[in-house]
Design an enzyme around this catalytic site. Structure first.
Site, short mmCIF file in Angstrom:
data_model
loop_
_atom_site.label_atom_id
_atom_site.label_comp_id
_atom_site.label_asym_id
_atom_site.label_seq_id
_atom_site.Cartn_x
_atom_site.Cartn_y
_atom_site.Cartn_z
N LYS A 34 -3.89 -12.31 1.46
CA LYS A 34 -4.45 -11.02 1.13
C LYS A 34 -5.96 -10.94 1.27
O LYS A 34 -6.69 -11.86 0.94
CB LYS A 34 -4.08 -10.65 -0.32
CG LYS A 34 -2.60 -10.45 -0.51
CD LYS A 34 -2.12 -9.12 0.02
CE LYS A 34 -2.58 -8.08 -0.93
NZ LYS A 34 -1.77 -6.91 -0.99
N GLU B 194 -11.63 0.34 -4.23
CA GLU B 194 -10.75 0.80 -5.31
C GLU B 194 -11.55 1.04 -6.59
O GLU B 194 -11.31 2.01 -7.32
CB GLU B 194 -9.63 -0.21 -5.55
CG GLU B 194 -8.62 -0.22 -4.40
CD GLU B 194 -7.75 -1.46 -4.36
OE1 GLU B 194 -6.98 -1.60 -3.41
OE2 GLU B 194 -7.85 -2.31 -5.27
N HIS C 91 -3.81 17.31 5.65
CA HIS C 91 -2.63 16.89 4.88
C HIS C 91 -2.27 15.44 5.17
O HIS C 91 -1.12 15.06 5.07
CB HIS C 91 -1.42 17.79 5.19
CG HIS C 91 -1.76 19.25 5.19
ND1 HIS C 91 -1.77 20.02 4.05
CD2 HIS C 91 -2.16 20.09 6.19
CE1 HIS C 91 -2.13 21.25 4.35
NE2 HIS C 91 -2.38 21.33 5.65
#
Ligand code: ARG
Length: 455
Positions: free
Chosen positions: A298, A305, A158
């Site tokens: 960044k 992705e 989980h």
């Protein structure tokens, strides 16, 4: 003016230009060129055996087809957009080279049979290419597991801290998935039977025995498909109706590729999380990341992705062929032409994903310190504390409840369990010995205590 078609005799008009464009498939089925030519060379042999071609004719056609094979294998190959499909292109090219003799090639033949042959051969070759990539990728996972074999990290259920596990097992879980993917592909490929002689749907006047031909007898495989040529045996068709209308193998492969996409997507998700500051488990190599046009700090996991995102495309490809097939009456229907783009697309995406993921895994850095910080979380050892009580003869359910209460107390009072005085521990259970349980908050002790795993 459109190129010559493989049909047209019964038509009184030129095809509408938009219809030509609408029905055309050459802009993607050109990928079948080599396999269609291989089928044609085999067909020439069959026509010779059955008496439709004499030796000289067969020789001339074979030589021209081999020449064409070399042409379509080279960089100069440009199928253009004039022909309806690759089968038409090859027929027209052959006619340019051998004149009227080329017109005999289509004896007892239909594109419905040709396209199944060429697509099946394409699939077998494409599977080989994916297998190579899977093995290389599994090698990268093995190396990463070996180089970091002492790293233990929190295992999750989980997405919550659960129990400590070896990183090598985490990577090994993915390795298992890809090993299954490889076996699945091998199985599917092996069930793809290459047949000829379906004609358009009803078979041909040629004896079934004449359809027993071997690719290696007609063509020396070029390097990349040598193995396949050596092994490729054509069998006579046993049900021509099924043969021209069967696309099960396309759906099976798209489904196997969808599972690979699932596995790559799950791995990507794990790595995306691990690369966040919040987790900090890994550092992705600069060569496998991209930046932001606005925020100079960044370093983004765009590659991962995209792997997650492409899973959607790949499932879509599977679904489009499943849906395309479900309402088709026997036998061939033109709808079936639309199996190729999804098929080619899924193979191409998975091949590049595996290539990129291999490089990414080979360059990943695991951050031992950051990982160890996460291992300080005492809740990771709660199950081991339960086993401790069980070893002291406390029934499991009771032990579970005791540790639950202990954890709650520790969280509420903000005192670590290992810092609690022995009297306090004994308040939860008389069997607790502080010096014994202190030893349990150790990731190595925890993983070593799991003996059910056969290593
Ligand atoms: N390009 C077609 C395909 O991929 C070839 C078959 C055409 N057959 C026909 N009967 N119109 O399916």
């Amino acid at each position: 003016m459109a190129q010559k078609k493989l049909w047209g005799g019964r038509f009184g008009k030129e095809t509408n230009v938009f219809v030509e464009e609408f029905t055309r498939s050459i802009h993607y089925d050109y990928k079948l060129a080599r396999y269609d030519i291989l089928g044609s060379i085999l067909h020439v042999k069959i026509l010779k055996t059955s008496g439709y071609l004499n030796s000289l004719e067969a020789e001339k056609l074979t030589a021209a087809l081999k020449d064409l094979y070399r042409y379509v294998s080279g960089s100069a190959f440009n199928p253009g957009l004039k022909d309806e499909d690759i089968h038409t292109f090859i027929q027209n090219e052959l006619e340019k080279r051998t004149g009227e003799l080329a017109l005999k090639l289509h004896t007892a033949r239909s594109r419905n049979d040709q396209v199944v042959f060429a697509t099946k051969v394409y699939c077998k070759i494409a599977v080989e290419a994916i297998q190579t990539r899977i093995f290389a990728f599994m090698g990268a996972l093995d190396t990463a597991a070996k180089n970091n074999e002492n790293i233990i990290l929190p295992g999750f259920t989980h997405l919550q801290h659960a129990q400590p596990v070896y990183l090598k097992d985490y990577l090994g879980a993915y390795r298992n998935m890809f090993a299954r993917d490889s076996e699945r592909l091998a199985y599917i490929s092996q069930t793809i039977k290459i047949t000829m002689g379906a004609g358009a749907l009803a078979g041909t006047p040629i004896n079934s025995a004449d359809y027993r031909v071997n690719a290696k007898d007609v063509l020396d495989g070029p390097e990349d498909i040598k193995k396949l040529i050596a092994a490729l045996r054509v069998e006579p068709v046993t049900n021509s109706l099924d043969s021209v209308s069967n696309r099960d193998f396309v759906i099976e492969l798209l489904s196997a590729l969808s599972l690979i996409a699932t596995h790559l997507s799950r791995l990507s998700e794990d790595l995306i999380l691990w690369a966040t500051r919040e987790f900090g488990f890994i550092e992705l190599d600069d060569a496998f990341c991209t930046g932001s046009s606005l925020m100079p700090q960044k370093k983004n996991p765009d590659v991962l992705e995209l792997m997650r995102g492409y899973a959607g495309r790949i499932y879509g490809n599977l679904l489009s062929v499943l849906t395309m097939m479900k309402g088709l009456p026997l036998t061939y229907n033109r709808d079936m032409q639309l199996d190729k783009e999804p098929l080619f697309s899924s193979f191409q995406i998975i091949e590049s994903e595996l290539t990129v993921m291999e490089g990414l895994i080979r360059t990943i850095q695991f951050n031992r310190e950051k990982i160890s910080e996460h291992l300080k979380d005492e809740s990771l050892y709660a199950t081991d504390l339960v086993y401790y009580l069980v070893d002291k003869k406390i029934p499991f359910k009771m032990a579970h409840a005791i540790i639950g209460k202990l954890i709650k107390y520790s969280l509420d009072s903000r005192i670590q369990i290992k810092d609690l005085p022995e009297e306090k521990l004994k308040g939860f259970s008389g069997v607790f010995v502080k010096s014994e349980i202190k030893r349990l908050f150790d990731p190595f002790v925890s993983v070593k205590s799991k003996k059910s795993i056969k290593r």
